[in-house]
Design a protein around this motif. Sequence first.
Motif, PDB file in Angstrom:
ATOM      1  N   ALA A 205       0.920  -1.202   0.053  1.00 13.59           N
ATOM      2  CA  ALA A 205      -0.128  -0.043  -0.081  1.00 13.59           C
ATOM      3  C   ALA A 205       0.920   1.458   0.067  1.00 13.59           C
ATOM      4  CB  ALA A 205      -0.867  -0.067   1.176  1.00 13.59           C
ATOM      5  N   THR A 206       0.487   2.127  -0.913  1.00 11.52           N
ATOM      6  CA  THR A 206       1.497   3.368  -0.934  1.00 11.52           C
ATOM      7  C   THR A 206       0.391   4.523  -1.026  1.00 11.52           C
ATOM      8  OG1 THR A 206       2.759   2.360  -2.553  1.00 11.52           O
ATOM      9  CG2 THR A 206       2.726   4.620  -2.579  1.00 11.52           C
ATOM     10  N   ASP A 207       0.772   5.597  -0.575  1.00  9.52           N
ATOM     11  CA  ASP A 207      -0.156   6.705  -0.026  1.00  9.52           C
ATOM     12  C   ASP A 207      -0.553   7.354  -1.748  1.00  9.52           C
ATOM     13  OD1 ASP A 207      -1.600   9.273   0.315  1.00  9.52           O
ATOM     14  OD2 ASP A 207       0.173   9.935   1.386  1.00  9.52           O
ATOM     15  N   ALA A 208      -1.748   7.583  -1.983  1.00  5.13           N
ATOM     16  CA  ALA A 208      -2.040   7.958  -3.315  1.00  5.13           C
ATOM     17  C   ALA A 208      -1.306   9.251  -3.663  1.00  5.13           C
ATOM     18  CB  ALA A 208      -3.742   8.233  -3.463  1.00  5.13           C
ATOM     19  N   ALA A 209      -1.105  10.125  -2.718  1.00  8.15           N
ATOM     20  CA  ALA A 209      -0.453  11.395  -2.876  1.00  8.15           C
ATOM     21  C   ALA A 209       0.976  11.252  -3.250  1.00  8.15           C
ATOM     22  CB  ALA A 209      -0.485  12.398  -1.727  1.00  8.15           C
TER      23      ALA A 209
ATOM     24  N   ARG B  23       6.317  14.596 -26.417  1.00  4.70           N
ATOM     25  CA  ARG B  23       6.449  15.254 -24.822  1.00  4.70           C
ATOM     26  C   ARG B  23       6.354  14.187 -23.896  1.00  4.70           C
ATOM     27  NH1 ARG B  23       4.654  18.607 -28.660  1.00  4.70           N
ATOM     28  NH2 ARG B  23       2.443  17.784 -28.570  1.00  4.70           N
ATOM     29  N   PRO B  24       7.234  13.367 -23.460  1.00  2.00           N
ATOM     30  CA  PRO B  24       6.806  12.605 -22.335  1.00  2.00           C
ATOM     31  C   PRO B  24       6.354  13.266 -21.228  1.00  2.00           C
ATOM     32  CG  PRO B  24       9.056  12.174 -23.229  1.00  2.00           C
ATOM     33  CD  PRO B  24       8.746  13.235 -23.862  1.00  2.00           C
ATOM     34  N   ALA B  25       5.599  12.669 -20.249  1.00  2.90           N
ATOM     35  CA  ALA B  25       5.020  13.218 -19.493  1.00  2.90           C
ATOM     36  C   ALA B  25       4.755  12.284 -18.181  1.00  2.90           C
ATOM     37  CB  ALA B  25       3.490  13.723 -19.573  1.00  2.90           C
ATOM     38  N   ALA B  26       4.389  12.850 -17.067  1.00  4.19           N
ATOM     39  CA  ALA B  26       3.971  12.282 -15.692  1.00  4.19           C
ATOM     40  C   ALA B  26       2.900  12.967 -14.956  1.00  4.19           C
ATOM     41  CB  ALA B  26       5.380  12.037 -14.946  1.00  4.19           C
ATOM     42  N   TRP B  27       1.956  12.326 -14.268  1.00  6.29           N
ATOM     43  CA  TRP B  27       0.693  12.779 -13.492  1.00  6.29           C
ATOM     44  C   TRP B  27       0.978  12.216 -12.055  1.00  6.29           C
ATOM     45  CZ3 TRP B  27       0.708  10.640 -18.519  1.00  6.29           C
ATOM     46  CH2 TRP B  27       0.363  11.880 -19.479  1.00  6.29           C
ATOM     47  N   THR B  28       0.524  12.898 -11.281  1.00  6.56           N
ATOM     48  CA  THR B  28       0.240  12.290  -9.968  1.00  6.56           C
ATOM     49  C   THR B  28      -1.010  12.077  -9.779  1.00  6.56           C
ATOM     50  OG1 THR B  28      -0.183  14.580  -8.989  1.00  6.56           O
ATOM     51  CG2 THR B  28       2.230  13.802  -8.920  1.00  6.56           C
TER      52      THR B  28
ATOM     53  N   TRP C 241       1.654   8.777  -5.553  1.00  8.35           N
ATOM     54  CA  TRP C 241       1.751   8.012  -6.878  1.00  8.35           C
ATOM     55  C   TRP C 241       1.890   8.620  -7.812  1.00  8.35           C
ATOM     56  CZ3 TRP C 241       0.859   2.670  -6.252  1.00  8.35           C
ATOM     57  CH2 TRP C 241       0.956   1.948  -7.413  1.00  8.35           C
ATOM     58  N   THR C 242       2.733   8.184  -8.915  1.00  5.95           N
ATOM     59  CA  THR C 242       2.976   8.802 -10.071  1.00  5.95           C
ATOM     60  C   THR C 242       2.688   7.815 -11.459  1.00  5.95           C
ATOM     61  OG1 THR C 242       4.466  10.471  -9.276  1.00  5.95           O
ATOM     62  CG2 THR C 242       4.705  10.114 -11.521  1.00  5.95           C
ATOM     63  N   CYS C 243       2.155   8.133 -12.489  1.00  2.00           N
ATOM     64  CA  CYS C 243       1.996   7.689 -13.606  1.00  2.00           C
ATOM     65  C   CYS C 243       2.834   8.145 -14.818  1.00  2.00           C
ATOM     66  CB  CYS C 243       0.567   7.120 -14.038  1.00  2.00           C
ATOM     67  SG  CYS C 243       0.399   6.249 -15.743  1.00  2.00           S
ATOM     68  N   THR C 244       3.674   7.411 -15.384  1.00  2.42           N
ATOM     69  CA  THR C 244       4.485   8.291 -16.531  1.00  2.42           C
ATOM     70  C   THR C 244       3.963   7.705 -18.134  1.00  2.42           C
ATOM     71  OG1 THR C 244       5.989   6.192 -16.709  1.00  2.42           O
ATOM     72  CG2 THR C 244       6.481   8.087 -15.018  1.00  2.42           C
ATOM     73  N   LEU C 245       4.194   8.446 -18.957  1.00  3.34           N
ATOM     74  CA  LEU C 245       4.081   8.365 -20.301  1.00  3.34           C
ATOM     75  C   LEU C 245       5.319   8.488 -21.271  1.00  3.34           C
ATOM     76  CD1 LEU C 245       2.284   7.867 -22.851  1.00  3.34           C
ATOM     77  CD2 LEU C 245       2.016  10.045 -22.847  1.00  3.34           C
ATOM     78  N   ASP C 246       5.774   7.585 -21.931  1.00  2.00           N
ATOM     79  CA  ASP C 246       6.977   7.783 -22.736  1.00  2.00           C
ATOM     80  C   ASP C 246       6.896   7.027 -24.009  1.00  2.00           C
ATOM     81  OD1 ASP C 246       7.798   5.082 -21.909  1.00  2.00           O
ATOM     82  OD2 ASP C 246       9.060   5.774 -20.347  1.00  2.00           O
ATOM     83  N   GLY C 247       7.910   6.686 -24.781  1.00  2.00           N
ATOM     84  CA  GLY C 247       7.770   6.085 -25.919  1.00  2.00           C
ATOM     85  C   GLY C 247       7.882   7.120 -27.020  1.00  2.00           C
TER      86      GLY C 247
END
Length: 389
Positions: A43-47, A59-64, A49-55
């Motif tokens: 279990a990880t605090d949602a605050a 413009r690669p990105a990341a969102w909390t 958590w990060t999801c990334t986008l690449d490939g």
Amino acid sequence: MNPQRKIVTASPENSETPLDNSAGWVTPNRLFFVRNHFEPPVATDAAAWTCTLDGLVARPAAWTFAELASLPQHTVFATVECAGNGRSFLRERAEGVQWGAGAIGNAEWSGVPLRTLLEPAGLAAGATEVVFEGADHGEEHGHAMNFSRSLPLAKALHPDTIIALRMNGEWLEPNHGAPMRLFVPGHYGVASVKWLRAMRVIDHAYPGFFQTTKYSVNRPGPGGKVRQPIGASAVKSAILQPPEGAQLGLGRHLVAGLAWAGEEKIAGVDVSSDGGRTWQAAQLKGIRQPYCWCQWETRWTVGAAGDYTLLARAHTETGQTQPLDYNPDNLGYIINLPIARNVSVAASRPAQVYFADAPPWNDFMEAYATENSRRPLDVELALTAGDGI
């Protein structure tokens, strides 16, 4: 682990929705089936958590989690079924979790449309698939891996494909992929990667383990059979009443159940009381929504004592029909042949033992349908401070 669900395996948890005791069109979160391939991540605090986008993006990105929760949200109702649901009913044992009929549920899913994240990133001209990786980690056939699957780019960009944050109006629970998961309505549950951590855009067919070794089927190809990843859910139905092994009396009885067909719409359900030799049309009832199961029922009049095998067979508006036999090229998946309900009838038993009007949840479903006819079920919601669903 919720004991109200039917536990099939304890570690990792794989548990079924108690379908025979369903009391509504929407499956409550506490009863919704759980499919885990590996142990859930710690279990990880949602605050955090990060999801990334690449490939293949400009413009690669990341969102909390907080950033995704602040974006406009899209809601869709959908039935989700595990691709191995019903595996224990096969005549020849197939590898995998030995599911009964309950690896399925219907829920409201809310989150960010995936295309609102992909399109601003600048997709490359040659992009064909998006790979999704979860945080769950384990070992398969001696190799360590995270769970991952890919989607064709067109499906990833569909307006109903979302990064889900809520289920039935509540934040996702850990066993259902908290704090965020991919959700692909109309596809088998394996597509909706839980605990989503990373997305990658590629220009080739993804060769991942859960794409080619597991969750794939044999299909005809130019040089013979070729493996194809499982995608959209197949047409299927289930009998909920009477229960298996029911002891009935002569007379008139209710036969009722559910039917679903992934991205397609159910056109009708036929019921047999003689093991499939003859069939009669059932009546579709309740809510009819894209991606969702619908209820059906019929009255069965029994004039002679004996043992009976009840079957249900659904068909779609495009003519797809449940097969009467299992296709071994499905390799233990897509188990959508009719599952028999065996009952016995005796002249000495009261005729009304199992006959009644439609169960109470019929009334609930009809009221729900009436209420929601006043507004679209699929809506975009801007969640801001003080506002909500």
